[in-house]
Design a protein around this motif. Structure first.
Motif, PDB file in Angstrom:
ATOM      1  N   TYR A 545       0.827  -1.202   0.000  1.00 27.76           N
ATOM      2  CA  TYR A 545       0.000   0.000   0.000  1.00 27.76           C
ATOM      3  C   TYR A 545       0.868   1.261   0.000  1.00 27.76           C
ATOM      4  O   TYR A 545       2.041   1.218   0.400  1.00 27.76           O
ATOM      5  N   ASP A 546       0.261   2.351  -0.419  1.00 22.84           N
ATOM      6  CA  ASP A 546       0.847   3.678  -0.236  1.00 22.84           C
ATOM      7  C   ASP A 546       0.117   4.338   0.923  1.00 22.84           C
ATOM      8  O   ASP A 546      -1.100   4.520   0.873  1.00 22.84           O
ATOM      9  N   LEU A 547       0.851   4.661   1.975  1.00 26.33           N
ATOM     10  CA  LEU A 547       0.256   5.329   3.124  1.00 26.33           C
ATOM     11  C   LEU A 547       0.664   6.796   3.107  1.00 26.33           C
ATOM     12  O   LEU A 547       1.824   7.132   2.860  1.00 26.33           O
ATOM     13  N   PHE A 548      -0.284   7.690   3.372  1.00 21.23           N
ATOM     14  CA  PHE A 548       0.042   9.109   3.523  1.00 21.23           C
ATOM     15  C   PHE A 548      -0.975   9.749   4.454  1.00 21.23           C
ATOM     16  O   PHE A 548      -2.024   9.169   4.759  1.00 21.23           O
ATOM     17  N   PHE A 549      -0.649  10.939   4.906  1.00 20.56           N
ATOM     18  CA  PHE A 549      -1.509  11.665   5.835  1.00 20.56           C
ATOM     19  C   PHE A 549      -2.210  12.808   5.117  1.00 20.56           C
ATOM     20  O   PHE A 549      -1.610  13.501   4.295  1.00 20.56           O
ATOM     21  N   SER A 550      -3.484  12.981   5.446  1.00 19.24           N
ATOM     22  CA  SER A 550      -4.314  13.954   4.739  1.00 19.24           C
ATOM     23  C   SER A 550      -5.114  14.794   5.724  1.00 19.24           C
ATOM     24  O   SER A 550      -5.659  14.266   6.706  1.00 19.24           O
ATOM     25  N   GLY A 558     -10.169  16.389   0.891  1.00 14.93           N
ATOM     26  CA  GLY A 558      -8.933  16.141   1.625  1.00 14.93           C
ATOM     27  C   GLY A 558      -7.727  16.234   0.717  1.00 14.93           C
ATOM     28  O   GLY A 558      -7.745  15.752  -0.414  1.00 14.93           O
ATOM     29  N   SER A 559      -6.693  16.883   1.203  1.00 16.76           N
ATOM     30  CA  SER A 559      -5.465  17.045   0.409  1.00 16.76           C
ATOM     31  C   SER A 559      -4.430  16.014   0.839  1.00 16.76           C
ATOM     32  O   SER A 559      -4.565  15.372   1.881  1.00 16.76           O
ATOM     33  N   ARG A 560      -3.401  15.863   0.031  1.00 21.82           N
ATOM     34  CA  ARG A 560      -2.316  14.946   0.401  1.00 21.82           C
ATOM     35  C   ARG A 560      -1.198  15.783   1.001  1.00 21.82           C
ATOM     36  O   ARG A 560      -0.512  16.521   0.304  1.00 21.82           O
ATOM     37  N   ASN A 561      -1.005  15.645   2.310  1.00 24.14           N
ATOM     38  CA  ASN A 561      -0.100  16.532   3.034  1.00 24.14           C
ATOM     39  C   ASN A 561       1.238  15.910   3.406  1.00 24.14           C
ATOM     40  O   ASN A 561       2.053  16.550   4.076  1.00 24.14           O
ATOM     41  N   SER A 562       1.474  14.679   2.982  1.00 21.70           N
ATOM     42  CA  SER A 562       2.758  14.044   3.286  1.00 21.70           C
ATOM     43  C   SER A 562       3.253  13.262   2.085  1.00 21.70           C
ATOM     44  O   SER A 562       2.511  13.032   1.124  1.00 21.70           O
ATOM     45  N   SER A 563       4.487  12.845   2.170  1.00 21.72           N
ATOM     46  CA  SER A 563       5.029  11.937   1.159  1.00 21.72           C
ATOM     47  C   SER A 563       4.466  10.540   1.385  1.00 21.72           C
ATOM     48  O   SER A 563       3.902  10.242   2.445  1.00 21.72           O
ATOM     49  N   TYR A 564       4.647   9.685   0.400  1.00 20.59           N
ATOM     50  CA  TYR A 564       4.186   8.307   0.541  1.00 20.59           C
ATOM     51  C   TYR A 564       5.091   7.519   1.480  1.00 20.59           C
ATOM     52  O   TYR A 564       6.313   7.685   1.491  1.00 20.59           O
ATOM     53  N   ILE A 565       4.475   6.662   2.256  1.00 17.94           N
ATOM     54  CA  ILE A 565       5.197   5.651   3.025  1.00 17.94           C
ATOM     55  C   ILE A 565       4.814   4.296   2.427  1.00 17.94           C
ATOM     56  O   ILE A 565       3.627   3.971   2.319  1.00 17.94           O
ATOM     57  N   LYS A 566       5.806   3.553   1.993  1.00 15.31           N
ATOM     58  CA  LYS A 566       5.529   2.239   1.417  1.00 15.31           C
ATOM     59  C   LYS A 566       5.176   1.275   2.560  1.00 15.31           C
ATOM     60  O   LYS A 566       6.010   0.981   3.423  1.00 15.31           O
ATOM     61  N   PHE A 567       3.952   0.799   2.551  1.00 14.29           N
ATOM     62  CA  PHE A 567       3.421   0.013   3.659  1.00 14.29           C
ATOM     63  C   PHE A 567       3.100  -1.402   3.167  1.00 14.29           C
ATOM     64  O   PHE A 567       2.232  -1.586   2.302  1.00 14.29           O
ATOM     65  N   THR A 568       3.792  -2.363   3.732  1.00 19.29           N
ATOM     66  CA  THR A 568       3.607  -3.757   3.330  1.00 19.29           C
ATOM     67  C   THR A 568       2.919  -4.547   4.434  1.00 19.29           C
ATOM     68  O   THR A 568       3.397  -4.576   5.574  1.00 19.29           O
ATOM     69  N   VAL A 569       1.808  -5.147   4.103  1.00 18.65           N
ATOM     70  CA  VAL A 569       1.111  -6.030   5.040  1.00 18.65           C
ATOM     71  C   VAL A 569       1.447  -7.461   4.631  1.00 18.65           C
ATOM     72  O   VAL A 569       1.152  -7.890   3.509  1.00 18.65           O
ATOM     73  N   GLU A 570       2.095  -8.180   5.534  1.00 18.65           N
ATOM     74  CA  GLU A 570       2.544  -9.541   5.179  1.00 18.65           C
ATOM     75  C   GLU A 570       2.158 -10.566   6.232  1.00 18.65           C
ATOM     76  O   GLU A 570       1.674 -10.216   7.307  1.00 18.65           O
TER      77      GLU A 570
END
Length: 570
Positions: A545-550, A558-570
Motif C-alpha cells: 500500500y501507499d500510506l500518507f496523511f491527509s 482532503g489534500s495529500r499533506n505528506s510523502s508516501y510511506i511504502k506500507f507492506t502487510v505480510e
C-alpha cells in the motif's frame, strides 16, 4: 562566384517553407482556444520565480514576453511561433553542410508530427526544442574550434536548456557519453562551471522550497504497476511522432549507418539513448509521447544525412512524405475550423468551449474566489479567460500536488465565501448546474471556507512492514508554511477539520482512518512545527500500500499533506 550563387539558390526554398510554416502557426495560434497546459503556464508568468513545482522557469518568461504585447491566446504563443521557425532554420544550417537537399529537408521536417505540435502550443518543450537545436549547432563548431567564445556560448545554451526542462540533463549526459574526450578539454570544465553558476538561482530555489520537484518525481509518485500496454503503446507512439506515414523510415534511416565522427556519434547516442531511456521508463509508468522531443532533433539530422549519402531518387518515399504532410496539414486545418467530430477527440477537447465556460462560471461566482477539485487544467483556464488568479485548484488526495500548492492563492481565500465547482454532483453542496459544449459542471457556495493544502506532514519512516490488523504509531511533524498562525480546532468552526491516515493502492483508496480529537488541540505559529503521534491499524488484507496523511475539511475531499510511506502487510 558560382558556389555563392548555388548557396543562395539552395536557401530560397527553405526561406519560403519557413515563411509558410510561420504563417500557418500564426493562424492556428490566433484561432484556437488556450490549451489547459498553456493556461497553467500562463499562471506561471503571473508569479515569476526561479522555479516551479513541475518545471524550471523558461516557459514563464516566454509567455510573459508574448503576453505583454498581446493579451490573448496569440500572445501566449507568440514566442513559440518565433522559436519554432528559428529552430527549423538552425536545423537546416546543421544539415546543409552534409549536402542535404532542401526538398528532403522540407518534406521530412514538416512531416514530423512532434515538430508541428510545438509550432503553436506553448509548453516547456518549446524552449527545450529551440535550445536543443542551438546546442547541437554550436557543439559541432566547438568540436572543430576549441575557443573561449564557443565555450561561453555553449555554457549559456546549456544553462538555457536546463532552465527549459529537466530533460536537458539527457542531452548533456548523452553528449558527454558519446565523446569522453571532452573531459580532457580545459574549456569543458570552464563551460561546466559557467553553466552551473548561471543555473545556481534555480538550484537555490529548489533548496529553499524543500526540493519539491525532486521529491515529487522520486518519492511522491505512486506507480500503478507494470502494464504491458505501456511499453507496447510507447513504440507506435514514437513512430507517429516522427510522422504517421514516414516515421518508421526516419527511425530506420537514422540508425542505418555507423557514426564516422564525434558529432554524428553524439547525434546517434542522444537519439538512441533518449528513446531507450524512456522505453525503460515505460516499465514503471506511462510515458507521454512528447517526452522524447529532444531525441527527434538528432534523429531527423541523421535521417537526412542518410538520404543524402545513399544518393537514391526515393520516389516512393517522396510520394509517401507528401501524403504525410497533407495528412498533418489537413488535421491542423480541421483544428482551426473545429468540426463536431474533432471536438469529440479526447486529445483535442481542451481547445473548444472553455472560453464560454469560464465566463459562465464567472457570472455565477462574481468577484468571489473559486475552488475546483479536478486537477490544475480547468482552474487555469478559468483564471486565464477571466484574467485573474482567484481560482484555486484543490489538489485532492487522489490526484497529486501542483504549483497551486505553492502559490499564495489558497492563503487569500481562508474564511471567505467561495464558489465551489465540481465535475460531479455532491449532495448538500452543489446547487447550480453549468453546461455548455465543453461539458457539465456542478457548483455551490461554501461559507467560511477553510483548507490546509499547504501544510506539510513529515515522518521519518519511509518503509513499514506490519501484520494484518496490527496497531502502529507514527511520530509526525506538522509544519505551518502559511504567513499566519493556524489551528485545527473544530469548536465554533463551520467546517470541521480531520487528520486522516490514508491507505491507497495507486489512486484508489482502500482504507481511511481518522485521528482522535487530541489532534484538534494543535496550534502552530507562523513558520513553526508541531509534533503529533498518529495511531494506525494496518489493513487486514495482505499487500503493498501507499500510506500518507491527509487533512480534510468539509466539504473538500482532503489534500495529500505528506510523502508516501511504502506500507507492506505480510
Amino acid at each position: 562566384m558560382e558556389k555563392t550563387v548555388t548557396t543562395v539558390q539552395s536557401n530560397k526554398p527553405i526561406w519560403f517553407f519557413i515563411a509558410c510554416w510561420t504563417l500557418f502557426n500564426i493562424i492556428q495560434s490566433a484561432t484556437l482556444e488556450i490549451h489547459a497546459d498553456e493556461a497553467y503556464y500562463w499562471i506561471y508568468s503571473r508569479f515569476l520565480a526561479w522555479g516551479y513545482f513541475d518545471h524550471p522557469p523558461m516557459v514563464a518568461l516566454f509567455i510573459k514576453a508574448g503576453y505583454a504585447l498581446f493579451q490573448n491566446e496569440f500572445g501566449v504563443r507568440l514566442l513559440t511561433i518565433c522559436c519554432s521557425s528559428i529552430a527549423l532554420y538552425v536545423l537546416w544550417l546543421i544539415a546543409k553542410p552534409y549536402r542535404v537537399q532542401p526538398k528532403w529537408f522540407i518534406l521530412v521536417v514538416s512531416g514530423m508530427f512532434i515538430f508541428n505540435i510545438y509550432g503553436f502550443t506553448t509548453t516547456p518543450d518549446v524552449p527545450l526544442f529551440l535550445f536543443t537545436v542551438l546546442f547541437f549547432y554550436v557543439y559541432k563548431q566547438y568540436l572543430e574550434r576549441d575557443n573561449l567564445k564557443l565555450t561561453l556560448l555553449l555554457a549559456l545554451i546549456i544553462a538555457c536548456l536546463l532552465y527549459s526542462k529537466y530533460h536537458a540533463v539527457l542531452v548533456i549526459g548523452f553528449t558527454i557519453l558519446s565523446n569522453p574526450a571532452l573531459l580532457k578539454r580545459k574549456s569543458f570544465w570552464l563551460m561546466a562551471a559557467v553553466a552551473t553558476v548561471l543555473f545556481l538561482p534555480h538550484i537555490l530555489w529548489q533548496v529553499n522550497h524543500g526540493y519539491p520537484t525532486i521529491t515529487y518525481h522520486l518519492f511522491d509518485r505512486s506507480e500503478a504497476g507494470y502494464r504491458i500496454d505501456q511499453t507496447l503503446g510507447y513504440l507506435p507512439a514514437q513512430l507517429a511522432m516522427g510522422g504517421p506515414f514516414i516515421g518508421w523510415f526516419v527511425f530506420y534511416a537514422a540508425f542505418r549507418k555507423r557514426a564516422t565522427d564525434p558529432f554524428k556519434r553524439g547525434l546517434m547516442v542522444n537519439a538512441a539513448g533518449t528513446f531507450i531511456f524512456f522505453l525503460l521508463n515505460s516499465l514503471k509508468g506511462i510515458v507521454e509521447p512528447h517526452w522524447t522531443l529532444i531525441a527527434f532533433v538528432p534523429l531527423v539530422i541523421l535521417a537526412l544525412i542518410y538520404i543524402t549519402e545513399t544518393d537514391r531518387p526515393y520516389q516512393w518515399l517522396q510520394r509517401l512524405a507528401i501524403i504525410n504532410v497533407v495528412f498533418i496539414f489537413t488535421l491542423r486545418t480541421c483544428l482551426v475550423f473545429g468540426p463536431a467530430w474533432i471536438r469529440k477527440v479526447e486529445q483535442f477537447k481542451s481547445y473548444y468551449g472553455f472560453k464560454e465556460w469560464a465566463h459562465l462560471v464567472k457570472q455565477k461566482a462574481g468577484n468571489h474566489y473559486v475552488v475546483m477539485s479536478e486537477g490544475f487544467q480547468n482552474p487555469s483556464k478559468y483564471n486565464f479567460y477571466n484574467n485573474t488568479v482567484t481560482c484555486l485548484s484543490y489538489d485532492a488526495r487522489d490526484y497529486r500536488r501542483t504549483q497551486y500548492s505553492l502559490w499564495p492563492i489558497e492563503d487569500s481565500l481562508q474564511h471567505k465565501r467561495i464558489y465551489y465547482v465540481l465535475n460531479r454532483f455532491q449532495q448538500g453542496v452543489t446547487t447550480d448546474t453549468i453546461k455548455n459544449m465543453a461539458g457539465s459542471w456542478y457548483a455551490g457556495w461554501v461559507d467560511d471556507a477553510r483548507s490546509y493544502q499547504k501544510v506539510q506532514i513529515s515522518c521519518a519512516q519511509k518503509h513499514v512492514k506490519a501484520r494484518p490488523g496490527q496497531s502502529l504509531q507514527f511520530y509526525v511533524t506538522i509544519t505551518n508554511p502559511y504567513p499566519f498562525a493556524i489551528n485545527f480546532a473544530n469548536h465554533n468552526a463551520k467546517h470541521p477539520v480531520f487528520l486522516e491516515t490514508c491507505f491507497f493502492i495507486h489512486t484508489t483508496p482502500v482504507d481511511v482512518q481518522q485521528a482522535d480529537s487530541t489532534f484538534n488541540a494543535i496550534q502552530i505559529p507562523v513558520g513553526k512545527t508541531a509534533r503529533y503521534t498518529v495511531k494506525v491499524v494496518a489493513p487486514k488484507q495482505k499487500g503493498l500500500y501507499d500510506l500518507f496523511f491527509s487533512l480534510r475539511t468539509e466539504p473538500f475531499t482532503g489534500s495529500r499533506n505528506s510523502s508516501y510511506i511504502k506500507f507492506t502487510v505480510e
